[in-house]
Write a protein that holds these residues in place. Structure first.
Motif, PDB file in Angstrom:
ATOM      1  N   GLY A  86      86.577  30.160  42.872  1.00 26.57           N
ATOM      2  CA  GLY A  86      85.419  30.795  42.254  1.00 26.57           C
ATOM      3  C   GLY A  86      85.691  32.255  41.965  1.00 26.57           C
ATOM      4  N   ILE A  87      84.967  32.802  41.003  1.00 31.22           N
ATOM      5  CA  ILE A  87      85.129  34.198  40.610  1.00 31.22           C
ATOM      6  C   ILE A  87      83.761  34.779  40.267  1.00 31.22           C
ATOM      7  CG2 ILE A  87      85.616  33.549  38.204  1.00 31.22           C
ATOM      8  CD1 ILE A  87      87.505  35.985  38.076  1.00 31.22           C
ATOM      9  N   LYS A  88      83.566  36.053  40.610  1.00 31.43           N
ATOM     10  CA  LYS A  88      82.273  36.705  40.384  1.00 31.43           C
ATOM     11  C   LYS A  88      82.512  38.156  40.002  1.00 31.43           C
ATOM     12  CE  LYS A  88      79.728  37.720  43.979  1.00 31.43           C
ATOM     13  NZ  LYS A  88      78.812  37.629  45.158  1.00 31.43           N
ATOM     14  N   GLY A  89      81.930  38.575  38.871  1.00 34.65           N
ATOM     15  CA  GLY A  89      82.022  39.965  38.436  1.00 34.65           C
ATOM     16  C   GLY A  89      81.170  40.873  39.306  1.00 34.65           C
ATOM     17  N   HIS A  90      81.338  42.205  39.125  1.00 34.81           N
ATOM     18  CA  HIS A  90      80.658  43.176  39.999  1.00 34.81           C
ATOM     19  C   HIS A  90      79.144  43.114  39.881  1.00 34.81           C
ATOM     20  CE1 HIS A  90      80.304  45.445  36.273  1.00 34.81           C
ATOM     21  NE2 HIS A  90      79.478  46.260  36.875  1.00 34.81           N
ATOM     22  N   ASN A  91      78.628  42.648  38.729  1.00 36.17           N
ATOM     23  CA  ASN A  91      77.176  42.615  38.533  1.00 36.17           C
ATOM     24  C   ASN A  91      76.622  41.194  38.508  1.00 36.17           C
ATOM     25  OD1 ASN A  91      78.291  41.821  36.158  1.00 36.17           O
ATOM     26  ND2 ASN A  91      77.057  43.139  34.836  1.00 36.17           N
ATOM     27  N   GLN A  92      77.411  40.207  38.972  1.00 33.18           N
ATOM     28  CA  GLN A  92      76.957  38.821  38.991  1.00 33.18           C
ATOM     29  C   GLN A  92      76.499  38.439  40.393  1.00 33.18           C
ATOM     30  OE1 GLN A  92      80.724  37.359  37.130  1.00 33.18           O
ATOM     31  NE2 GLN A  92      79.338  36.168  35.847  1.00 33.18           N
ATOM     32  N   LYS A  93      75.552  37.526  40.454  1.00 34.63           N
ATOM     33  CA  LYS A  93      75.001  37.114  41.743  1.00 34.63           C
ATOM     34  C   LYS A  93      75.682  35.865  42.299  1.00 34.63           C
ATOM     35  CE  LYS A  93      70.412  39.103  40.962  1.00 34.63           C
ATOM     36  NZ  LYS A  93      68.946  38.838  40.904  1.00 34.63           N
ATOM     37  N   GLN A  94      76.167  34.993  41.414  1.00 36.81           N
ATOM     38  CA  GLN A  94      76.748  33.743  41.881  1.00 36.81           C
ATOM     39  C   GLN A  94      78.190  33.603  41.392  1.00 36.81           C
ATOM     40  OE1 GLN A  94      74.110  30.640  40.518  1.00 36.81           O
ATOM     41  NE2 GLN A  94      72.741  30.899  42.283  1.00 36.81           N
ATOM     42  N   TYR A  95      78.967  32.863  42.175  1.00 37.31           N
ATOM     43  CA  TYR A  95      80.345  32.592  41.800  1.00 37.31           C
ATOM     44  C   TYR A  95      80.408  31.548  40.693  1.00 37.31           C
ATOM     45  CZ  TYR A  95      82.425  35.196  45.674  1.00 37.31           C
ATOM     46  OH  TYR A  95      82.840  36.193  46.525  1.00 37.31           O
ATOM     47  N   LEU A  96      81.318  31.743  39.769  1.00 35.24           N
ATOM     48  CA  LEU A  96      81.591  30.759  38.727  1.00 35.24           C
ATOM     49  C   LEU A  96      82.708  29.842  39.220  1.00 35.24           C
ATOM     50  CD1 LEU A  96      81.477  29.712  35.738  1.00 35.24           C
ATOM     51  CD2 LEU A  96      83.263  31.386  35.238  1.00 35.24           C
ATOM     52  N   PRO A  97      82.447  28.520  39.316  1.00 40.84           N
ATOM     53  CA  PRO A  97      83.541  27.598  39.672  1.00 40.84           C
ATOM     54  C   PRO A  97      84.588  27.618  38.551  1.00 40.84           C
ATOM     55  CG  PRO A  97      81.381  26.550  39.871  1.00 40.84           C
ATOM     56  CD  PRO A  97      81.188  27.815  39.114  1.00 40.84           C
ATOM     57  N   ILE A  98      85.782  28.095  38.836  1.00 35.62           N
ATOM     58  CA  ILE A  98      86.723  28.420  37.764  1.00 35.62           C
ATOM     59  C   ILE A  98      87.596  27.236  37.350  1.00 35.62           C
ATOM     60  CG2 ILE A  98      88.649  29.249  39.191  1.00 35.62           C
ATOM     61  CD1 ILE A  98      87.223  30.842  35.955  1.00 35.62           C
ATOM     62  N   GLY A  99      87.769  26.236  38.272  1.00 30.77           N
ATOM     63  CA  GLY A  99      88.579  25.090  37.882  1.00 30.77           C
ATOM     64  C   GLY A  99      89.966  25.509  37.440  1.00 30.77           C
ATOM     65  N   TYR A 100      90.370  25.081  36.238  1.00 30.85           N
ATOM     66  CA  TYR A 100      91.707  25.378  35.743  1.00 30.85           C
ATOM     67  C   TYR A 100      91.725  26.538  34.753  1.00 30.85           C
ATOM     68  CZ  TYR A 100      90.940  23.956  30.944  1.00 30.85           C
ATOM     69  OH  TYR A 100      90.509  23.921  29.654  1.00 30.85           O
ATOM     70  N   SER A 101      90.585  27.062  34.352  1.00 29.20           N
ATOM     71  CA  SER A 101      90.506  27.881  33.145  1.00 29.20           C
ATOM     72  C   SER A 101      91.143  29.260  33.287  1.00 29.20           C
ATOM     73  CB  SER A 101      89.054  28.048  32.691  1.00 29.20           C
ATOM     74  OG  SER A 101      89.035  28.729  31.445  1.00 29.20           O
ATOM     75  N   LEU A 102      92.413  29.352  32.896  1.00 30.39           N
ATOM     76  CA  LEU A 102      93.111  30.633  32.854  1.00 30.39           C
ATOM     77  C   LEU A 102      92.393  31.601  31.924  1.00 30.39           C
ATOM     78  CD1 LEU A 102      96.780  29.339  32.513  1.00 30.39           C
ATOM     79  CD2 LEU A 102      95.815  30.471  34.511  1.00 30.39           C
ATOM     80  N   TYR A 103      91.936  31.075  30.796  1.00 31.72           N
ATOM     81  CA  TYR A 103      91.280  31.930  29.799  1.00 31.72           C
ATOM     82  C   TYR A 103      89.976  32.509  30.337  1.00 31.72           C
ATOM     83  CZ  TYR A 103      88.554  33.223  25.698  1.00 31.72           C
ATOM     84  OH  TYR A 103      87.755  33.910  24.806  1.00 31.72           O
ATOM     85  N   GLU A 104      89.118  31.678  30.937  1.00 31.62           N
ATOM     86  CA  GLU A 104      87.848  32.163  31.459  1.00 31.62           C
ATOM     87  C   GLU A 104      88.062  33.130  32.630  1.00 31.62           C
ATOM     88  OE1 GLU A 104      85.012  31.861  30.118  1.00 31.62           O
ATOM     89  OE2 GLU A 104      85.558  30.395  28.582  1.00 31.62           O
ATOM     90  N   PHE A 105      89.049  32.826  33.464  1.00 31.04           N
ATOM     91  CA  PHE A 105      89.396  33.729  34.563  1.00 31.04           C
ATOM     92  C   PHE A 105      89.797  35.082  34.001  1.00 31.04           C
ATOM     93  CE2 PHE A 105      92.498  35.729  37.316  1.00 31.04           C
ATOM     94  CZ  PHE A 105      91.916  35.644  38.573  1.00 31.04           C
ATOM     95  N   ASP A 106      90.703  35.064  33.034  1.00 36.84           N
ATOM     96  CA  ASP A 106      91.209  36.289  32.419  1.00 36.84           C
ATOM     97  C   ASP A 106      90.087  37.069  31.747  1.00 36.84           C
ATOM     98  OD1 ASP A 106      93.636  37.830  31.777  1.00 36.84           O
ATOM     99  OD2 ASP A 106      93.135  37.350  29.711  1.00 36.84           O
ATOM    100  N   LYS A 107      89.203  36.369  31.055  1.00 40.98           N
ATOM    101  CA  LYS A 107      88.119  37.016  30.316  1.00 40.98           C
ATOM    102  C   LYS A 107      87.175  37.758  31.256  1.00 40.98           C
ATOM    103  CE  LYS A 107      84.837  36.009  26.599  1.00 40.98           C
ATOM    104  NZ  LYS A 107      84.326  34.949  25.686  1.00 40.98           N
ATOM    105  N   LEU A 108      86.862  37.152  32.391  1.00 42.81           N
ATOM    106  CA  LEU A 108      85.956  37.783  33.341  1.00 42.81           C
ATOM    107  C   LEU A 108      86.621  38.987  34.008  1.00 42.81           C
ATOM    108  CD1 LEU A 108      83.124  37.614  34.420  1.00 42.81           C
ATOM    109  CD2 LEU A 108      83.905  36.053  36.198  1.00 42.81           C
TER     110      LEU A 108
END
Length: 504
Positions: A313-335
């Protein structure tokens, strides 16, 4: 009985005739469909050809993990108004170019400059003057699509300059819409498409079109009858910022990621299946997870995480909940990119960690661009610059010190030996880390420059260094005689405003 037999035979022959008629109709329909599809692709090829350009590139100095080279490649116009062309990072490199010439479909040519180079994804942008006197024709630009439209088995078209041929047309089918692939020694982690498509040198930087006329991939690498295309979303995101006169951001956690099969994560690493399922909801049933494969030993990240850790999971500094990241290199990188200069939180699984396998860490997100060489030294036939993360990951070193990228044969620093090889032949390129000169510690480029300014032609030098070309990469000591008659100290820096390297 004879009547019955005659009736049966008659019925049989009628059925055969009907079946044959249906086969003929189906064949005609299929043939017409294929011809129509081929015609559609041909029309698309004719329409898109003017958007593709041929690039002549040469550089004499290598920086980071790039080395001197010259050759041809491909690019495509993504913004005709601003004169912006997309191509590969390994085409432009981040090194000073001695030649960058752009040839259009009608053989008219203009000079170009490197506008932007991504720190590790294999794409870059070149810029030219759209009002140049040689451009007496109407410029055309591509339409960028999105990765989400790409399906397994889908046919894509590549227009490029394969093997130096002008405008070679290749077709291939999508084997996998997701492959984690590092194209060059400078690559970190990137989302690629995998195609069954024959290609050759010169095709680097070619666009891949779908049947709707949208570019969905940037050709990066390949072998034999398969190729890898960078997900176009990386290019699209960076271009949008450049068009707003903003510098694209690339956040860096100083880690190297690999994708691990979900079955392996469960069976070998013991990851609970519920975390796989959470990731699948985000990632359309692609069964992978993100695992840390490399860390830089003296980084903040290496003090909190370990190789083998799985990011769930990954969460930005202003986010309240973790995003289940799975395999997504792109979404991980974007955040991560959205949190440059801030902190980002990761939820991590570690095998056999006590008291719990799961824990959370907060990491500072660095700007990856600051680690690219923006300054280098040319001295006594050698090129020096600051150690970069790409070099650290490739040679397993700390993020400190000075890297000797190359030394001319017969020059002062040629004594340090350890030349790299290409096609069995030794080159001028090295992989040497300077840590001490004449008893003075050299931990960064500024310290090197300070020492070099005190030296004179003919001085005897003592050097402490490590050579990563050999199995033993510990400290070595060597003595050499300095010769600066034809190559005195010169310092170069990158000018972002003029997009050129200038003498300091």
């Amino acid at each position: 009985m004879r009547v019955d037999s005659y009736i049966c035979q008659t019925i049989f022959f009628k059925l055969q005739a009907n079946a044959m008629q249906k086969l003929i109709v189906a064949y005609i329909f299929f043939t017409s469909l294929v011809l129509a599809q081929n015609q559609a692709w041909q029309e698309l090829e004719q329409k898109m050809r003017p958007t593709v350009v041929k690039l002549y590139v040469a550089n004499s100095i290598g920086l980071d993990n790039d080395f001197p080279y010259s050759g041809t490649a491909t690019g495509f116009i993504v913004d005709k108004k601003r004169g912006i062309i997309a191509t590969n990072r390994h085409v432009t490199s981040i090194s000073p170019l001695t030649q960058l010439r752009i040839y259009f479909f009608n053989n008219r040519s203009v000079p170009g400059k490197v506008l932007y180079v991504d720190p590790w994804h294999d794409f870059a942008f070149i810029q030219f003057d759209p009002k140049h006197a040689n451009i007496t024709f109407e410029l055309e630009e591509v339409v960028l699509g999105q990765h989400t439209s790409v399906k397994p088995g889908e046919k894509l078209m590549m227009i490029g300059h394969s093997s130096g041929s002008d405008y070679s047309i290749k077709y291939g089918n999508v084997n996998k819409p997701f492959v984690s692939f590092a194209v060059t020694n400078s690559s970190r982690y990137s989302h690629h498409l995998h195609l069954s498509l024959p290609r050759a040198g010169g095709a680097s930087g070619s666009p891949l079109w779908n049947k709707n006329g949208e570019v969905v991939g940037l050709h990066s690498s390949g072998k034999n009858d398969e190729s890898y295309e960078l997900r176009i979303d990386y290019v699209q995101d960076a271009l949008a910022l450049l068009q707003q006169k903003k510098q694209p951001q690339r956040g860096d956690l100083l880690m190297h990621l690999e994708t691990l099969r979900a079955s392996t994560a469960i069976e070998t690493w013991g990851l609970p299946e519920k975390y796989i399922q959470a990731g699948l909801k985000e990632n359309k049933d692609l069964h992978y997870v993100l695992q840390i494969s490399k860390l830089i030993s003296n980084s903040e990240t290496s003090k909190k995480l370990s190789v083998g850790d799985i990011i769930v999971g990954i969460k930005g500094h202003n986010q309240k909940q973790y995003l289940p990241i799975g395999y997504s290199l792109y979404e991980f990188d974007k955040l991560v990119n959205q949190n440059v200069g801030k902190k980002i939180n990761l939820r991590v699984y570690r095998q056999n960690k006590k008291p719990s396998h799961f824990f959370e860490v907060s990491l500072n997100v660095e700007d990856a661009h600051k680690h690219l060489p923006k300054r280098f030294v040319k001295y006594a036939g050698a090129v020096f610059h600051q150690v970069t993360p790409s070099i650290c990951f490739y040679y397993n070193c700390d993020l400190s010190g000075v890297f000797l990228n190359s030394a001319d044969v017969g020059s002062t620093f040629d004594v340090l030996s350890g030349r790299l090889k290409e096609d069995g032949e030794r080159t001028n390129e090295r992989a040497i880390f300077i840590s001490q000169i004449n008893g003075i510690a050299v931990n960064n480029l500024n310290q090197l420059v300070k020492v070099l300014k005190t030296l004179r032609n003919g001085d005897l030098l003592s050097i402490v260094y490590s050579n990563s070309n050999y199995f033993y990469s510990g400290k070595n000591a060597s003595s050499l005689e300095l010769s600066t008659t034809t190559d005195p100290l010169r310092i170069f820096k990158w000018n972002q405003n003029s997009l050129t390297w200038e003498k300091e």
